[in-house]
Design an enzyme around this catalytic site. Structure first.
Site, short mmCIF file in Angstrom:
data_model
loop_
_atom_site.label_atom_id
_atom_site.label_comp_id
_atom_site.label_asym_id
_atom_site.label_seq_id
_atom_site.Cartn_x
_atom_site.Cartn_y
_atom_site.Cartn_z
N SER A 1 62.42 -1.40 70.10
CA SER A 1 63.22 -2.15 69.13
C SER A 1 64.39 -1.36 68.56
CB SER A 1 62.33 -2.68 67.99
OG SER A 1 61.41 -3.64 68.51
N GLU B 1 57.39 5.61 73.43
CA GLU B 1 57.56 4.19 73.15
C GLU B 1 56.25 3.61 72.62
OE1 GLU B 1 61.09 2.48 75.61
OE2 GLU B 1 59.25 2.24 76.75
N HIS C 1 56.20 3.32 82.41
CA HIS C 1 56.46 2.42 81.29
C HIS C 1 55.17 1.69 80.90
CE1 HIS C 1 58.06 -0.79 78.82
NE2 HIS C 1 59.14 -0.07 78.70
N ASN D 1 67.04 -0.02 79.69
CA ASN D 1 66.03 -0.51 80.62
C ASN D 1 66.15 -2.03 80.65
OD1 ASN D 1 63.77 -1.27 82.03
ND2 ASN D 1 62.28 -0.52 80.51
N GLY E 1 65.52 -1.45 75.46
CA GLY E 1 65.27 -2.62 76.28
C GLY E 1 66.26 -3.73 75.96
N GLY E 2 65.84 -4.67 75.13
CA GLY E 2 66.63 -5.87 74.87
C GLY E 2 68.08 -5.61 74.49
N LYS F 1 64.59 -4.03 82.50
CA LYS F 1 63.33 -4.70 82.85
C LYS F 1 63.62 -5.80 83.90
CE LYS F 1 61.57 -3.33 78.37
NZ LYS F 1 60.67 -3.58 77.24
N GLU G 1 54.62 -1.25 80.11
CA GLU G 1 54.43 -2.56 80.73
C GLU G 1 53.83 -2.42 82.13
OE1 GLU G 1 58.43 -3.97 80.05
OE2 GLU G 1 57.98 -4.07 77.90
N GLY H 1 59.96 -4.68 71.85
CA GLY H 1 60.32 -6.09 71.85
C GLY H 1 59.85 -6.86 70.63
P1 13P Z 1 62.96 -3.04 73.40
O1 13P Z 1 64.15 -2.17 73.08
O2 13P Z 1 63.33 -4.39 73.88
O3 13P Z 1 61.97 -3.02 72.28
O4 13P Z 1 62.22 -2.35 74.65
C1 13P Z 1 61.95 -1.00 74.61
C2 13P Z 1 61.52 -0.59 75.96
O5 13P Z 1 60.45 -0.93 76.42
C3 13P Z 1 62.43 0.26 76.75
O6 13P Z 1 61.80 0.78 77.87
#
Ligand code: 13P
Length: 249
Positions: free
Chosen positions: A209, A163, A93, A10, A230-231, A12, A95, A169
């Site tokens: 993470s 999640e 999600h 993802n 994510g990251g 983002k 967020e 993050g």
């Molecule tokens: P991180 O892997 O950066 O923690 O993000 C997870 C996420 O929100 C994937 O949708």
């Protein structure tokens, strides 16, 4: 029930066209690990060009509107995602639930819209830290699941992503025991809602993470069928080892 692992990235709100070589490198990592399903969810503006360099790797969006079309400034429909070359989309999600105030009912409608247009969907659920601290994590997550599960939910087109909001993050992850317990609770709830057979077939991903160092332990937990990343999905250098970890399980 043998469920193939799915590792989805993802991106983002990251990614301009300059990142397309990274998409191609991630696609090569995916192709080198044919035992694992890999997908990359990029900003809507990048879907068409990413799909053009992704080879056989599915490219996805990160959200879609529940409606077919209409006066919804700034939103994107499932048909638009599909036309741009998306094969899937994330919905719900945390967020978006937090920043855009999306409710379970909204998320359900989004997943149903995705399915109407032939997209697969990854439906996200997860508790906040105060809810976990209060011992409410499983109740919160299973209620989210019940409220946002689309009509016709089936493993062929839907996966769930657990999640925990406090793990996104932050570099913090739940213990393996907590992950296994939550994934077990999610599958039990799916069993109640969809029946045992459908629940056994549906993939439940962990997200929050995930990195190359912790992927094998997290993805090796009972009832964990992959990761939403994510990251660490932004570069092939970081994402490749997660795909490889999944392949090694
Ligand atoms: P991180 O892997 O950066 O923690 O993000 C997870 C996420 O929100 C994937 O949708």
């Amino acid at each position: 029930m043998m469920r193939r692992k799915l590792v989805a990235g993802n991106w983002k709100m990251h990614g301009l066209k300059a990142a397309l070589p990274e998409v191609a490198a991630i696609a090569r990592a995916a192709a080198a690990n044919p035992g694992v399903d890999v997908a990359l969810c990029v900003p809507a503006t990048l879907i068409a060009s990413a799909a053009g360099v992704a080879g056989g790797m599915p490219v996805g969006g990160q959200d879609c509107h529940a409606a077919e079309q209409g006066a919804h400034t700034g939103c994107i429909s499932a048909a638009m995602l599909a036309e741009a070359g998306a094969a899937l989309t994330i919905v719900g999600h945390s967020e978006r639930r937090a920043d855009q105030g999306e409710t379970d009912a909204d998320v359900k409608g989004k997943a149903e819209a995705a399915h109407r247009h032939g997209l697969r969907a990854i439906l996200c659920v997860g508790e906040m830290l105060d809810q976990r601290d209060a011992g409410q994590a499983e109740a919160v997550v299973t209620a989210q699941l019940a409220g946002s599960l689309p009509e016709g939910a089936a493993a062929e087109w839907l996966a769930i992503a657990y999640e925990p909001v406090w793990a996104i993050g932050t570099g913090r992850t739940p213990t393996a025991a907590d992950v296994a317990a939550m994934h077990g609770a999610i599958r039990a709830k799916l069993g109640e809602l969809l029946g045992a057979e459908a629940a056994a077939a549906m993939r439940v991903l962990y997200g929050g993470s995930v990195n190359g160092a912790n992927a094998a332990a997290l993805l090796g937990c009972a009832d964990v069928d992959g990761a939403l990343v994510g990251g660490a999905s932004l570069t092939a250098e970081k994402f490749g080892p997660i795909v490889e970890a999944a392949a090694g399980l």
